[in-house]
Write a protein that holds these residues in place. Structure first.
Motif, short mmCIF file in Angstrom:
data_model
loop_
_atom_site.label_atom_id
_atom_site.label_comp_id
_atom_site.label_asym_id
_atom_site.label_seq_id
_atom_site.Cartn_x
_atom_site.Cartn_y
_atom_site.Cartn_z
N ALA A 266 0.83 -1.21 0.00
CA ALA A 266 0.00 0.00 0.00
C ALA A 266 0.86 1.25 0.00
O ALA A 266 0.56 2.23 -0.69
CB ALA A 266 -0.94 -0.01 1.21
N LEU A 267 1.95 1.24 0.78
CA LEU A 267 2.83 2.41 0.81
C LEU A 267 3.53 2.60 -0.52
O LEU A 267 3.79 3.73 -0.95
CB LEU A 267 3.87 2.25 1.93
N ALA A 268 3.87 1.50 -1.19
CA ALA A 268 4.57 1.59 -2.47
C ALA A 268 3.74 2.31 -3.52
O ALA A 268 4.30 2.91 -4.46
CB ALA A 268 4.94 0.19 -2.97
N LEU A 269 2.42 2.29 -3.37
CA LEU A 269 1.58 3.02 -4.31
C LEU A 269 1.86 4.53 -4.27
O LEU A 269 1.66 5.23 -5.27
CB LEU A 269 0.10 2.77 -3.99
N LEU A 270 2.33 5.02 -3.11
CA LEU A 270 2.61 6.45 -2.98
C LEU A 270 3.69 6.90 -3.97
O LEU A 270 3.74 8.07 -4.34
CB LEU A 270 3.06 6.77 -1.55
N LEU A 271 4.57 5.98 -4.37
CA LEU A 271 5.63 6.33 -5.30
C LEU A 271 5.10 6.76 -6.66
O LEU A 271 5.80 7.46 -7.41
CB LEU A 271 6.57 5.14 -5.49
N TYR A 272 3.88 6.35 -6.98
CA TYR A 272 3.33 6.59 -8.32
C TYR A 272 2.16 7.56 -8.31
O TYR A 272 1.50 7.73 -9.33
CB TYR A 272 2.90 5.25 -8.94
N VAL A 273 1.91 8.20 -7.17
CA VAL A 273 0.81 9.16 -7.10
C VAL A 273 1.20 10.44 -7.84
O VAL A 273 2.28 10.99 -7.59
CB VAL A 273 0.48 9.47 -5.63
#
Length: 345
Positions: free
Chosen positions: A39-46
């Motif tokens: 879930a945190l890794a999604l922040l890299l692509y926001v």
């Protein structure tokens, strides 16, 4: 009336504070190995407007509040523009034996079906006139069913060419030992290309690679919510596997090294960090200026918001300049770096 005004001010204070705290939490998530949690890794692509828009709205609201709230809101905007959006403030190296290198995911399978697609690619390459150009997603470019030989010559010029699969390496300098390498994941083969480039007596290893796209995983997470996190986690782990294998291959190379390609991950991702940990540094972060985003302009609202295409160099190689190209010809902007094969302290 006075009661309504106080309620509105109180709400504004909560909004300004919530935005500031939210941005701080995002930064903490990005700073602590985000790929350890899907879930945190999604922040890299926001896309950065997701952070910038609420910060700007909070700033506008703060104009009706006290000065402390205005300072906090302005601080939130600056926090997004600097800490979260990560602009480069590079410093050029000194040295000599200059080589201009360009990496470009040209999405040839799309370009060959557009009326001016190949011509746009040619114009982009000609504009920057690189000594060495590495292309990804380029397999259809050399297929005469889609691309006339004259167009191929316009793009590649008089450079020596090596092609394998989706990759093309074209160099004005002699190349030797060009071979594919393998970075498999989940039992599936995936390749990169390795060449040795000789420049006036100095040899360096050049690797071009294109890691697995995050597109399918991001779409699964967006449409499936919690259920889609499993697909996103699998997608993320494929890139981490590839970067780990490639890092081991890079450690075996004894010459100065350059890795250039579409890594499908930003610099603060563990995917890129795996490669940097082998003794490489990012050329744009070292000598570039600004954000250097290369991807996202093919999506709404037409702005680039991710820096996922990279040129990485070993410490022996200097970088005098690094910048990104235009957005017309491909879904990716090219990255161009002026390298100095003899770096001076």
């Amino acid at each position: 009336m006075e009661r309504t005004r106080k309620w509105w001010q109180s709400l504004g204070q909560w909004v300004v504070a919530a935005v500031a705290v939210g941005l701080l939490l995002v930064w903490l998530g990005l700073s602590n190995d985000p790929e350890s949690h899907a879930a945190l890794a999604l922040l890299l692509y926001v896309p950065y407007p997701v952070y910038l828009v609420p910060a700007v709205l909070a700033l506008i609201w703060s104009l009706s509040l006290g000065w402390r709230w205005r300072v906090l809101a302005m601080g939130s905007v600056l926090f997004v523009l600097t800490v979260l959006m990560r602009p480069a403030l590079g410093s050029p190296d000194d040295g000599y034996r200059r080589v201009r290198l360009m990496t470009y995911n040209i999405k040839a399978y799309l370009a060959v079906h557009r009326p001016t697609g190949v011509a746009d690619l040619a114009m982009e390459v000609l504009q920057h006139d690189p000594d060495v150009v590495v292309l990804q997603d380029a397999g259809q470019l050399l297929d005469v069913r889609y691309t006339p030989p004259t167009s191929i010559k316009t793009i590649l010029g008089q450079r020596e060419v090596y092609a394998f699969g989706q990759y093309i390496v074209a160099s004005r300098f002699p190349m030797k030992g060009c071979l594919p390498g393998w970075i498999p994941y989940n039992g599936q083969n995936h390749s990169y290309v390795h060449c040795v480039i000789s420049v006036n007596g100095t040899d360096f290893d050049l690797v071009t690679v294109h890691f697995v796209t995050p597109r399918d995983g991001l779409n699964a997470a967006r449409s499936g919510g919690v259920k889609g996190l499993g697909a996103w986690r699998d997608n993320m782990n494929k890139r981490l596997t590839q970067s780990g294998v490639l890092a081991e291959h890079l450690r075996l190379m004894k010459r100065p090294r350059v890795v250039a390609g579409d890594l499908n991950a930003p610099e603060n991702s563990s995917v890129v960090q795996d490669l940097l940990d082998t003794g490489l540094r990012d050329a744009f972060a070292s000598a570039g200026l600004g954000y250097g985003y290369t991807h996202g302009h093919s999506l709404w609202p037409g702005i680039s918001f991710l820096r996922i295409d990279h040129i990485l160099v070993s410490e022996e190689i200097g970088v005098s300049d690094a910048f990104v190209g235009g957005k017309v010809a491909s879904q990716h902007r090219p990255v161009i770096a002026d390298l100095l094969l003899v770096r001076q302290p």
